[in-house]
Design a protein around this motif. Structure first.
Motif, PDB file in Angstrom:
ATOM      1  N   GLN A   1       0.830  -1.210   0.000  1.00 29.78           N
ATOM      2  CA  GLN A   1       0.000   0.000   0.000  1.00 29.78           C
ATOM      3  C   GLN A   1       0.866   1.262   0.000  1.00 29.78           C
ATOM      4  O   GLN A   1       0.587   2.227  -0.730  1.00 29.78           O
ATOM      5  N   HIS A   2       1.911   1.239   0.845  1.00 27.43           N
ATOM      6  CA  HIS A   2       2.773   2.430   0.904  1.00 27.43           C
ATOM      7  C   HIS A   2       3.538   2.630  -0.400  1.00 27.43           C
ATOM      8  O   HIS A   2       3.683   3.758  -0.876  1.00 27.43           O
TER       9      HIS A   2
ATOM     10  N   CYS B   1       2.560   1.762  -3.364  1.00 26.52           N
ATOM     11  CA  CYS B   1       1.599   2.290  -4.336  1.00 26.52           C
ATOM     12  C   CYS B   1       1.330   3.768  -4.064  1.00 26.52           C
ATOM     13  O   CYS B   1       1.222   4.580  -4.999  1.00 26.52           O
ATOM     14  N   ARG B   2       1.216   4.115  -2.770  1.00 27.98           N
ATOM     15  CA  ARG B   2       0.993   5.511  -2.413  1.00 27.98           C
ATOM     16  C   ARG B   2       2.126   6.399  -2.913  1.00 27.98           C
ATOM     17  O   ARG B   2       1.891   7.464  -3.499  1.00 27.98           O
TER      18      ARG B   2
ATOM     19  N   ARG C   1       1.801   9.436  -5.553  1.00 23.36           N
ATOM     20  CA  ARG C   1       2.096  10.799  -5.105  1.00 23.36           C
ATOM     21  C   ARG C   1       3.276  11.425  -5.839  1.00 23.36           C
ATOM     22  O   ARG C   1       3.441  12.640  -5.837  1.00 23.36           O
TER      23      ARG C   1
ATOM     24  N   PHE D   1      -5.610   8.015   3.003  1.00 27.73           N
ATOM     25  CA  PHE D   1      -4.343   7.273   3.051  1.00 27.73           C
ATOM     26  C   PHE D   1      -3.350   7.856   2.047  1.00 27.73           C
ATOM     27  O   PHE D   1      -2.179   8.075   2.360  1.00 27.73           O
ATOM     28  N   LEU D   2      -3.821   8.128   0.832  1.00 31.44           N
ATOM     29  CA  LEU D   2      -2.940   8.685  -0.192  1.00 31.44           C
ATOM     30  C   LEU D   2      -2.454  10.064   0.178  1.00 31.44           C
ATOM     31  O   LEU D   2      -1.379  10.497  -0.239  1.00 31.44           O
ATOM     32  N   CYS D   3      -3.221  10.791   1.001  1.00 32.52           N
ATOM     33  CA  CYS D   3      -2.830  12.134   1.450  1.00 32.52           C
ATOM     34  C   CYS D   3      -2.105  12.097   2.790  1.00 32.52           C
ATOM     35  O   CYS D   3      -1.910  13.142   3.423  1.00 32.52           O
ATOM     36  N   TYR D   4      -1.693  10.929   3.229  1.00 28.39           N
ATOM     37  CA  TYR D   4      -0.960  10.736   4.482  1.00 28.39           C
ATOM     38  C   TYR D   4      -1.719  11.272   5.701  1.00 28.39           C
ATOM     39  O   TYR D   4      -1.131  11.724   6.678  1.00 28.39           O
TER      40      TYR D   4
END
Length: 420
Positions: A387-388, A390-391, A395, A415-418
């Protein structure tokens, strides 16, 4: 106010393992002031490590051979003894593909260092591209040194020769950063309250002066795509600049004292800033929102007293290449490794009088400088989640505004925006 409660949490916090030391030679007649190591740097390709030994001297060593030397001879190493084990290159006829050690006398106290390399297919931004003194190829590696007298000297890393002498600042050049895109655009931050943009492909022509700071500028850093510059300084200043238009994007407000260090995450989605207010803040630079706070004083000081605990001032901050870890260095004689999703450090290490720190190119080692010497620690290692990864991939190409417009569940957006 008590210090960070290591005594309470020490069983939960791992001690970082020492990798090695490079100890600068000293003599009884050396003045302590002037011996400070204000800056350390790794080459973008990991081939070299450079640090300021104090008293005008910069040492350049091949990083792979330096690591091998630690393994063969133990952690301690006197910097001068490296010259007996590492080849030195004194002529232009030496092989560039064989890294060699150099000792550089910069002529004045060195406050900042930055490595830069060029990419031939990336066009220079200068107008006159017909003729230049220097033709930088893909194998070119440069070292910029910012000096106490306001000058910036550019050196050829492979030969140790001086190439350019940039003169325009009127005070100490406190920090230097090259654009990561290989364009050889160099930005300098100075106590003269300005940032200056130089084009080394145009023989060091100064392209722009960025004004906005009302006090000393302590540090500057490019975003990974080279489009944004962050600059930090006295009077709580954190500024973001558009490097295509050379205009200020926004000011980030939240620190309570001088801000002395900054760095973007590898995907450009986060920005870490360190301040004398005993805190490291992690921001979303695209929308100017503070996402995380790492405190080095417990309980945290109120804004009124945030500048009073100068034995807890944070001196330096660095983002690891995995995008999950941040290292900070404070005056309480501790180096801390943080995870961006945890409140307390995951590892700590002792260091007296630490002034600067940076991760190695592969993120496996943290280098920190003090009085002319450098200390190295193994960094927290873990396999990043899918997941990280991919993030980070998303980003790297999408700012926060675009992510928020994606037709996906709100939890995924957070999640994508931390934000989780």
């Amino acid at each position: 106010m008590a210090s960070f409660p290591l005594s309470v949490n020490e069983k939960l916090i791992a001690r970082s393992r020492t990798i090695g030391e490079l100890l600068a030679p000293t003599s009884p007649f050396d003045k302590k002031c002037g011996r400070e190591n204000w800056t350390v740097a790794f080459a973008p390709d990991g081939s070299y490590f450079a640090w300021s030994q104090g008293h005008r001297i910069v040492k350049l060593v091949p990083w792979a051979q330096c690591l091998n030397n630690f393994l063969l001879h133990g952690t301690k190493n006197v910097a001068n003894s490296l010259s007996t084990r590492l080849p030195r290159q004194n002529s232009d006829s030496g092989q560039k593909n064989k890294p060699c050690e150099h000792i550089i006398d910069c002529g004045d106290i060195v406050w900042s260092l930055a490595f830069g390399s060029s990419v031939p297919e990336k066009q220079s931004r200068c107008v006159n591209i017909e003729w230049h003194r220097f033709k930088f190829g893909q194998d070119q590696l440069l070292l910029a040194t910012g000096l106490n007298n306001g000058r910036i000297k550019i050196w050829d890393v492979y030969t140790g020769k001086l190439l350019l002498n940039l003169m325009d600042h009127t005070e100490v050049v406190r920090d230097l950063t090259f654009a990561p895109d290989g364009s050889l655009i160099l930005v300098s931050a100075s106590r003269d309250k300005t940032l200056r943009v130089w084009d080394l492909k145009d023989d060091g022509n100064m392209m722009k002066v960025l004004r906005g700071h009302q006090n000393w500028v302590y540090a500057c850093a490019f975003s990974p795509d080279s489009s944004i510059l962050c600059s930090v300084g006295a009077s709580k200043a954190v500024f973001l600049w558009d490097m295509d238009k050379y205009s200020m994007i926004r000011k980030l407000e939240g620190h309570h004292n001088d801000v002395v260090a900054c760095e973007f995450s590898p995907d450009g989605a986060l920005l870490a800033t360190a301040s004398y207010d005993t805190r490291v803040y992690v921001w979303d630079p695209h929308i100017g929102v503070m996402l995380m706070e790492f405190g080095h004083l417990f309980p945290p000081p109120t804004p009124i007293f945030a500048g009073g605990a100068n034995d807890r001032w944070v001196r330096s901050v660095s983002f690891s290449h995995d995008g999950l870890h941040i290292a900070s260095l404070a005056d309480d004689k501790m180096v801390r490794f943080w995870r961006i999703d945890e409140e307390y450090p995951v590892q700590v290490a002792p260091l007296n009088n630490g002034l600067c720190c940076t991760f190695s190119t592969d993120g496996s080692v943290l280098a920190a400088g003090q009085d002319g010497s450098v200390y190295f620690w193994a960094t927290p290692r873990q396999v990043s989640s899918l997941q990280h990864l991919c993030r980070m991939a998303i980003r790297r190409v999408m700012p926060t505004g675009q992510v928020k417009n994606l037709p996906i569940p709100s939890k995924v957006v957070e999640f994508l925006c931390y934000q989780i």
